[in-house]
Design a protein around this motif. Structure first.
Motif, PDB file in Angstrom:
ATOM      1  N   ALA A  44     -79.924 -45.518 -12.772  1.00  0.00           N
ATOM      2  CA  ALA A  44     -81.170 -44.972 -13.436  1.00  0.00           C
ATOM      3  C   ALA A  44     -81.255 -43.084 -12.689  1.00  0.00           C
ATOM      4  O   ALA A  44     -82.152 -42.882 -13.529  1.00  0.00           O
ATOM      5  N   ASP A  45     -80.628 -42.859 -12.465  1.00  0.00           N
ATOM      6  CA  ASP A  45     -80.863 -41.556 -12.037  1.00  0.00           C
ATOM      7  C   ASP A  45     -81.097 -40.569 -13.085  1.00  0.00           C
ATOM      8  O   ASP A  45     -81.750 -39.932 -12.525  1.00  0.00           O
ATOM      9  N   TYR A  46     -80.503 -40.888 -14.051  1.00  0.00           N
ATOM     10  CA  TYR A  46     -80.495 -39.866 -15.175  1.00  0.00           C
ATOM     11  C   TYR A  46     -81.558 -39.934 -16.637  1.00  0.00           C
ATOM     12  O   TYR A  46     -81.292 -39.928 -16.985  1.00  0.00           O
ATOM     13  N   VAL A  47     -81.854 -40.951 -16.087  1.00  0.00           N
ATOM     14  CA  VAL A  47     -82.650 -41.734 -17.132  1.00  0.00           C
ATOM     15  C   VAL A  47     -84.086 -40.447 -18.005  1.00  0.00           C
ATOM     16  O   VAL A  47     -84.739 -40.854 -16.441  1.00  0.00           O
ATOM     17  N   ARG A  48     -83.491 -40.494 -18.733  1.00  0.00           N
ATOM     18  CA  ARG A  48     -85.002 -39.838 -19.526  1.00  0.00           C
ATOM     19  C   ARG A  48     -86.481 -40.551 -18.989  1.00  0.00           C
ATOM     20  O   ARG A  48     -86.648 -41.506 -19.663  1.00  0.00           O
ATOM     21  N   ARG A  49     -87.459 -40.109 -18.472  1.00  0.00           N
ATOM     22  CA  ARG A  49     -88.709 -40.420 -17.820  1.00  0.00           C
ATOM     23  C   ARG A  49     -89.518 -40.431 -19.861  1.00  0.00           C
ATOM     24  O   ARG A  49     -89.924 -39.063 -19.969  1.00  0.00           O
ATOM     25  N   PRO A  50     -90.492 -41.387 -20.120  1.00  0.00           N
ATOM     26  CA  PRO A  50     -91.323 -41.135 -20.762  1.00  0.00           C
ATOM     27  C   PRO A  50     -92.249 -40.745 -20.714  1.00  0.00           C
ATOM     28  O   PRO A  50     -92.948 -40.183 -19.746  1.00  0.00           O
ATOM     29  N   THR A  51     -92.778 -39.656 -21.778  1.00  0.00           N
ATOM     30  CA  THR A  51     -93.983 -38.768 -21.434  1.00  0.00           C
ATOM     31  C   THR A  51     -94.912 -39.647 -21.969  1.00  0.00           C
ATOM     32  O   THR A  51     -95.118 -40.484 -22.946  1.00  0.00           O
ATOM     33  N   VAL A  52     -96.175 -39.417 -21.388  1.00  0.00           N
ATOM     34  CA  VAL A  52     -97.395 -40.186 -20.805  1.00  0.00           C
ATOM     35  C   VAL A  52     -98.361 -39.020 -21.735  1.00  0.00           C
ATOM     36  O   VAL A  52     -98.863 -37.946 -21.130  1.00  0.00           O
ATOM     37  N   LEU A 111     -77.274 -59.590 -18.574  1.00  0.00           N
ATOM     38  CA  LEU A 111     -77.214 -58.316 -18.062  1.00  0.00           C
ATOM     39  C   LEU A 111     -77.164 -58.290 -16.444  1.00  0.00           C
ATOM     40  O   LEU A 111     -77.728 -59.143 -16.047  1.00  0.00           O
ATOM     41  N   ASP A 112     -75.953 -58.247 -15.840  1.00  0.00           N
ATOM     42  CA  ASP A 112     -76.163 -58.691 -13.877  1.00  0.00           C
ATOM     43  C   ASP A 112     -76.960 -57.230 -13.382  1.00  0.00           C
ATOM     44  O   ASP A 112     -76.594 -56.071 -14.025  1.00  0.00           O
ATOM     45  N   PRO A 113     -78.320 -57.013 -12.943  1.00  0.00           N
ATOM     46  CA  PRO A 113     -78.843 -56.070 -13.189  1.00  0.00           C
ATOM     47  C   PRO A 113     -77.725 -54.770 -12.202  1.00  0.00           C
ATOM     48  O   PRO A 113     -78.343 -53.566 -12.272  1.00  0.00           O
ATOM     49  N   LEU A 114     -76.802 -55.501 -11.226  1.00  0.00           N
ATOM     50  CA  LEU A 114     -76.353 -54.957 -10.343  1.00  0.00           C
ATOM     51  C   LEU A 114     -75.058 -54.228 -11.051  1.00  0.00           C
ATOM     52  O   LEU A 114     -74.267 -53.676 -10.061  1.00  0.00           O
ATOM     53  N   ALA A 115     -74.708 -54.546 -12.036  1.00  0.00           N
ATOM     54  CA  ALA A 115     -73.557 -54.039 -13.256  1.00  0.00           C
ATOM     55  C   ALA A 115     -73.775 -52.900 -13.952  1.00  0.00           C
ATOM     56  O   ALA A 115     -73.847 -52.787 -14.709  1.00  0.00           O
ATOM     57  N   ALA A 116     -75.409 -53.008 -14.649  1.00  0.00           N
ATOM     58  CA  ALA A 116     -76.242 -52.157 -15.597  1.00  0.00           C
ATOM     59  C   ALA A 116     -76.131 -50.771 -15.052  1.00  0.00           C
ATOM     60  O   ALA A 116     -75.495 -50.367 -14.512  1.00  0.00           O
ATOM     61  N   VAL A 117     -75.501 -50.023 -16.496  1.00  0.00           N
ATOM     62  CA  VAL A 117     -75.955 -48.597 -16.307  1.00  0.00           C
ATOM     63  C   VAL A 117     -77.233 -47.923 -16.849  1.00  0.00           C
ATOM     64  O   VAL A 117     -77.334 -48.147 -17.302  1.00  0.00           O
ATOM     65  N   VAL A 168     -90.598 -48.390 -11.481  1.00  0.00           N
ATOM     66  CA  VAL A 168     -90.154 -49.454 -10.182  1.00  0.00           C
ATOM     67  C   VAL A 168     -88.171 -49.915 -10.339  1.00  0.00           C
ATOM     68  O   VAL A 168     -88.202 -49.824  -9.004  1.00  0.00           O
ATOM     69  N   VAL A 169     -88.024 -49.879 -12.081  1.00  0.00           N
ATOM     70  CA  VAL A 169     -86.925 -50.113 -11.667  1.00  0.00           C
ATOM     71  C   VAL A 169     -86.002 -48.665 -11.139  1.00  0.00           C
ATOM     72  O   VAL A 169     -85.334 -49.573 -10.507  1.00  0.00           O
ATOM     73  N   VAL A 170     -86.681 -47.922 -11.098  1.00  0.00           N
ATOM     74  CA  VAL A 170     -85.800 -46.459 -10.585  1.00  0.00           C
ATOM     75  C   VAL A 170     -85.956 -47.101  -9.119  1.00  0.00           C
ATOM     76  O   VAL A 170     -84.783 -46.955  -7.956  1.00  0.00           O
ATOM     77  N   GLY A 171     -86.967 -47.078  -8.324  1.00  0.00           N
ATOM     78  CA  GLY A 171     -87.360 -47.559  -7.048  1.00  0.00           C
ATOM     79  C   GLY A 171     -86.552 -48.559  -6.645  1.00  0.00           C
ATOM     80  O   GLY A 171     -85.933 -48.469  -5.635  1.00  0.00           O
ATOM     81  N   PHE A 172     -86.565 -49.221  -7.198  1.00  0.00           N
ATOM     82  CA  PHE A 172     -85.081 -50.881  -7.033  1.00  0.00           C
ATOM     83  C   PHE A 172     -83.716 -50.300  -6.551  1.00  0.00           C
ATOM     84  O   PHE A 172     -82.792 -50.858  -5.835  1.00  0.00           O
ATOM     85  N   TYR A 173     -82.629 -49.205  -7.784  1.00  0.00           N
ATOM     86  CA  TYR A 173     -82.022 -49.160  -7.843  1.00  0.00           C
ATOM     87  C   TYR A 173     -81.660 -48.209  -6.647  1.00  0.00           C
ATOM     88  O   TYR A 173     -80.874 -47.680  -6.094  1.00  0.00           O
ATOM     89  N   ARG A 174     -82.833 -47.319  -6.218  1.00  0.00           N
ATOM     90  CA  ARG A 174     -82.504 -46.422  -5.568  1.00  0.00           C
ATOM     91  C   ARG A 174     -82.190 -46.871  -4.345  1.00  0.00           C
ATOM     92  O   ARG A 174     -81.873 -46.517  -2.516  1.00  0.00           O
ATOM     93  N   VAL A 175     -83.686 -47.984  -3.484  1.00  0.00           N
ATOM     94  CA  VAL A 175     -83.023 -49.491  -2.573  1.00  0.00           C
ATOM     95  C   VAL A 175     -82.187 -49.331  -2.350  1.00  0.00           C
ATOM     96  O   VAL A 175     -81.145 -49.981  -1.582  1.00  0.00           O
ATOM     97  N   CYS A 176     -81.308 -50.103  -3.587  1.00  0.00           N
ATOM     98  CA  CYS A 176     -79.952 -50.641  -3.119  1.00  0.00           C
ATOM     99  C   CYS A 176     -78.710 -49.575  -3.129  1.00  0.00           C
ATOM    100  O   CYS A 176     -78.088 -49.773  -2.270  1.00  0.00           O
ATOM    101  N   VAL A 177     -78.924 -48.387  -3.231  1.00  0.00           N
ATOM    102  CA  VAL A 177     -78.441 -47.116  -3.301  1.00  0.00           C
ATOM    103  C   VAL A 177     -78.351 -46.777  -1.613  1.00  0.00           C
ATOM    104  O   VAL A 177     -77.385 -47.071  -0.946  1.00  0.00           O
ATOM    105  N   ILE A 178     -79.171 -47.101  -1.185  1.00  0.00           N
ATOM    106  CA  ILE A 178     -79.251 -46.605   0.507  1.00  0.00           C
ATOM    107  C   ILE A 178     -79.038 -47.512   1.030  1.00  0.00           C
ATOM    108  O   ILE A 178     -78.500 -47.364   2.226  1.00  0.00           O
TER     109      ILE A 178
END
Length: 113
Positions: free
Chosen positions: A89-97, A36-42, A70-80
């Protein structure tokens, strides 16, 4: 890809950068292992990664959200930085702790004036 990773990690210093780099490398290795190309991920790819962290790697419940952040932040910077139009990663559900898995200093902040 190297430019995107450098731009993201350039926002961190010291041990935070070391730990963030480690967390990002886990994701990038997972992508490589799944062709999987990380920049082509869905979104569904990021959700599969989260399930892999939980079910295959069996990370502690408090580790999975940190690695996802970290993944969410990485993609946020890619958009910025206009590398991507939108973050997968915008709408990925965060696991509960669960409360018993949280660090002991969570929830110690007071909202009293």
């Amino acid at each position: 890809m190297r430019a995107a990773v450098s731009a993201f990690l350039g926002r961190y210093r010291g041990q935070t950068r070391v730990h963030t780099d480690s967390d990002l490398r886990v994701f990038l290795r997972w992508c490589a292992d799944h062709d999987l190309d990380p920049l082509a991920a869905v979104r569904v790819d990021i959700e599969r990664y989260v399930r892999w962290l939980q079910d295959v790697r069996r990370y502690q419940p408090s580790t999975v959200p940190r690695r996802l952040s970290v993944v969410v932040g990485f993609y946020r910077v890619c958009v910025i930085d206009a590398i991507l139009e939108h973050s997968p990663a915008d709408y990925v559900r965060r696991p509960t702790v669960p409360a018993e898995s949280r660090p002991s200093d969570w929830g110690t902040c007071s909202s009293k004036p």
